[in-house]
Design a protein around this motif. Structure first.
Motif, PDB file in Angstrom:
ATOM      1  N   SER A 213       0.834  -1.188   0.000  1.00 50.83           N
ATOM      2  CA  SER A 213       0.000   0.000   0.000  1.00 50.83           C
ATOM      3  C   SER A 213       0.875   1.247   0.000  1.00 50.83           C
ATOM      4  CB  SER A 213      -0.898   0.005   1.238  1.00 50.83           C
ATOM      5  OG  SER A 213      -1.413   1.295   1.486  1.00 50.83           O
TER       6      SER A 213
ATOM      7  N   ASP B 147       0.678   3.027   3.292  1.00 46.72           N
ATOM      8  CA  ASP B 147       1.523   2.464   4.344  1.00 46.72           C
ATOM      9  C   ASP B 147       2.978   2.893   4.155  1.00 46.72           C
ATOM     10  OD1 ASP B 147      -0.644   1.224   5.479  1.00 46.72           O
ATOM     11  OD2 ASP B 147      -0.245  -0.733   4.552  1.00 46.72           O
ATOM     12  N   CYS B 148       3.426   2.944   2.903  1.00 52.03           N
ATOM     13  CA  CYS B 148       4.802   3.363   2.633  1.00 52.03           C
ATOM     14  C   CYS B 148       5.002   4.829   2.995  1.00 52.03           C
ATOM     15  CB  CYS B 148       5.133   3.126   1.157  1.00 52.03           C
ATOM     16  SG  CYS B 148       5.177   1.387   0.682  1.00 52.03           S
TER      17      CYS B 148
ATOM     18  N   LYS C 103       3.486   6.322   5.341  1.00 52.35           N
ATOM     19  CA  LYS C 103       3.572   6.371   6.805  1.00 52.35           C
ATOM     20  C   LYS C 103       4.996   6.042   7.257  1.00 52.35           C
ATOM     21  CE  LYS C 103      -1.267   5.093   7.715  1.00 52.35           C
ATOM     22  NZ  LYS C 103      -2.194   4.050   8.217  1.00 52.35           N
ATOM     23  N   GLU C 104       5.611   5.055   6.600  1.00 48.47           N
ATOM     24  CA  GLU C 104       6.995   4.711   6.960  1.00 48.47           C
ATOM     25  C   GLU C 104       7.948   5.851   6.635  1.00 48.47           C
ATOM     26  OE1 GLU C 104       8.661   0.849   6.397  1.00 48.47           O
ATOM     27  OE2 GLU C 104       6.734  -0.010   5.815  1.00 48.47           O
TER      28      GLU C 104
END
Length: 213
Positions: free
Chosen positions: A202, A205-206, A208-209
């Protein structure tokens, strides 16, 4: 046989110019939907990309656009958008993705960049691999493109080149965790294994990292 003749058979929707043309004539001939490059006066038509190429392309483009916009670092553009390399090279290339820092935004014209971007990303196909690793590597190095990423979906291989002080590319390897940290885009890093996941991770999600959301 010239490249112009070699590509004529695969480009039926828009007649190719006959003989060599100037860069200005090439700009007048092509439009925003035309995927082609100008090489020493000749038109080279680019072949359609495969699905895995498209998926990686959209994934990287999204991450780069959000990161650069969030930090007000410049602009990220994507094909079809031409890069006119220095006059001595006589090349108008169409990279998959390019990043232009704030310091170079003045080089951007309406339909092309008149000079070298800070970062170019090429996502290879079987048809383009030799050109991306050979001709374009030499051209981008000579033009002073600070970073060149060569992403090969078929081999699951990513190569990262960075311009050294002497004006030559040096291969920069990801760290022991498989993370590549860009120098052209300060603060941006990429977990290379993301590119080979099926399906791709996703993008949210990346982000967020990356600490963007």
């Amino acid at each position: 046989m010239s490249r112009l003749k070699e590509t004529a058979a695969v480009y039926e929707t828009r007649p190719l110019p006959e003989g060599k043309i100037t860069f200005e004539e090439f700009l007048a001939w092509c439009d925003e939907d035309t995927w082609a490059e100008w090489v020493d006066g000749e038109v080279v038509v680019l072949t359609p990309a495969a699905r895995k190429h498209q998926r990686i392309y959209k994934f990287l483009l999204f991450l780069l656009e959000v990161f650069v916009s969030k930090h007000s670092l410049g602009e990220v553009l994507s094909a079809p958008f031409l890069v006119r390399l220095p006059e001595s090279l006589r090349r108008g290339r169409e990279p998959d993705i390019l990043y232009v820092s704030n310091e170079k935004l003045h080089l951007l014209k309406e339909t092309y960049m008149d000079g070298s971007p800070d970062l170019i990303v090429e996502i290879t196909s079987p048809e383009s691999l030799a050109r991306d690793r050979g001709e374009k590597y030499v051209e981008y190095e000579a033009a002073g493109v600070k970073e060149y990423w060569l992403i090969d979906p078929d081999r699951r291989q990513a190569e990262f080149y960075r311009l050294a002080e002497e004006g030559r590319y040096r291969t920069i390897h990801p760290d022991e965790k498989g993370i590549y940290c860009s120098e052209a885009i300060p603060g941006f890093w990429l977990q290379v294994s993301w590119l080979w996941q099926d399906p791709l991770p996703s993008a949210i999600d990346c982000l967020k990292e990356l600490g963007l959301i």
